[in-house]
Design an enzyme around this catalytic site. Structure first.
Site, PDB file in Angstrom:
ATOM      1  CG  HIS A 198      36.013  -5.718  35.885  1.00  0.00           C
ATOM      2  ND1 HIS A 198      36.403  -4.854  36.887  1.00  0.00           N
ATOM      3  CD2 HIS A 198      34.724  -5.367  35.589  1.00  0.00           C
ATOM      4  CE1 HIS A 198      35.411  -4.027  37.178  1.00  0.00           C
ATOM      5  NE2 HIS A 198      34.377  -4.334  36.411  1.00  0.00           N
ATOM      6  NE  ARG A 228      32.586  -4.973  39.596  1.00  0.00           N
ATOM      7  CZ  ARG A 228      33.566  -4.747  40.457  1.00  0.00           C
ATOM      8  NH1 ARG A 228      33.979  -5.716  41.267  1.00  0.00           N
ATOM      9  NH2 ARG A 228      34.139  -3.562  40.535  1.00  0.00           N
ATOM     10  CG  ASN A 259      39.597  -4.942  38.901  1.00  0.00           C
ATOM     11  OD1 ASN A 259      38.415  -4.808  38.608  1.00  0.00           O
ATOM     12  ND2 ASN A 259      40.535  -5.148  37.992  1.00  0.00           N
ATOM     13  CG  HIS A 317      25.186  -3.095  37.098  1.00  0.00           C
ATOM     14  ND1 HIS A 317      25.365  -1.786  36.697  1.00  0.00           N
ATOM     15  CD2 HIS A 317      26.409  -3.680  36.969  1.00  0.00           C
ATOM     16  CE1 HIS A 317      26.626  -1.590  36.351  1.00  0.00           C
ATOM     17  NE2 HIS A 317      27.275  -2.729  36.497  1.00  0.00           N
TER      18      HIS A 317
END
Length: 334
Positions: free
Chosen positions: A77, A73, A102, A203
């Site tokens: 990001h 992740r 975040n 996910h």
């Protein structure tokens, strides 16, 4: 009944299609610096670089089996906001860490700091924080998906010097997004529908805070009821894990095999057991439904996920004399 040969041919055909879909538009990748990335980038300048990073990732994984999800992740990001320049690692009064997607959410910084410190002891000023995070992501794919071997992962990224919290809101796809919005966000970064559906498969591993789904469980769009698209049994289970007064609780993003990067996620999406609205969005269009179905095949998903992550790692990279090689990952060099 399909014969073993016909089944294998079908899988092979799907794999070929997936490969073509994943690599198409590669020249649309934002920025041109990715052409200067290459495998074994540190073979001469810091021969043990990848081993040192891998050791830190394995140490963290042994302590927390959900750790790979956090790094995957963080890598996404980082790359989607300003490119793969480790701007997500910087600390300042208005850094990406503090952006709403975040804040109090990203984790895994300590393992990256450990890897960087060990690298500085052996090869000072050589390995960028952007590459530390990129190689960490490669390692976490392999740790979370036993048997998967990621080959030809590239290095050569350099570190940015700017990190702005507001950019996380404009650049990152959100957990409440519909398919059209997701598709638009990914396309801005040179990523296509296949990449969107494949990368959503991340996910399947890691954790999320309950706060992000409370409205979906208890008051969807002001109705006072759960999201009707969710499986009722899944809603009941999530309510046990996420009572209304516990937004800080952490839960597994995928319940059946939470520490494995696998295809259970896609079966869950088909059956209304996607954790976020953006997960459910994948089954709301014909293209999304077809790609979800295709990725239920493990060989297809494993191949496509690695290809898509390589594309993510190419987004708007700094190379050559651009940026810098930070001494520590949370601060620019003075």
């Amino acid at each position: 009944m399909a014969t073993p040969i016909s089944s294998r041919l079908k899988v092979l055909a799907i794999l070929v299609v997936v490969a073509l879909v994943c690599v198409q538009e590669v020249n649309a990748q934002t920025g041109k610096g990715w052409r200067r990335l290459r495998p074994n980038f540190y073979a001469r300048s810091c021969p043990d670089a990848e081993k040192i990073i891998r050791q830190s990732m394995e140490n963290a994984y042994q302590q927390d089996p959900s750790f790979p999800g956090a790094i995957l992740r963080m890598f996404f990001h980082d790359c989607v906001v300003r490119g793969c320049d480790a701007s997500v690692l910087l600390d300042n009064d208005d850094s990406e860490k503090l952006g709403a997607p975040n804040a109090n959410s990203l984790r895994g910084f300590e393992a990256l700091d450990e890897a960087k410190a060990n690298l500085e002891n052996v090869c000072p000023g050589v390995v960028s924080c952007a590459d530390v995070l990129a190689y960490a992501a490669r390692d976490c794919i392999e740790l979370a998906s036993p048997g998967t071997k990621v080959r030809n992962w590239t290095g050569g990224r350099r570190d940015g010097v700017v990190s702005v919290s507001a950019e996380t809101l404009t650049e990152l796809p959100g957990p409440f997004s519909n398919f059209t919005s997701l598709e638009r966000s990914f396309a801005k970064k040179g990523l296509n529908q296949m990449d969107l559906v494949v990368l959503s498969g991340a996910h399947s591993v890691g954790k999320a805070r309950c706060g992000i789904i409370l409205s979906r469980l208890y008051n969807f769009k002001g109705t006072g009821k759960p999201d009707p698209s969710m499986n009722p049994a899944y809603v009941a289970k999530l309510k046990q894990l996420c009572p209304p007064n516990a937004p800080g609780n952490r839960i597994d993003m995928e319940q059946r095999s939470p520490n494995r990067l696998d295809v259970n996620y896609y079966a869950d999406v088909e059956q209304g057991r996607g954790l976020f609205e953006s997960d459910n969005a994948l089954r709301t269009t014909p293209a999304g439904r077809w790609l979800v179905r295709v990725n239920k095949n493990k060989r297809v998903f494993d191949t496509a996920f690695v290809l898509a992550m390589k594309k993510v790692g190419n987004i708007d990279v700094l190379v050559g004399n651009q940026g810098q090689i930070r001494t520590v990952c949370n601060a620019v060099n003075v």
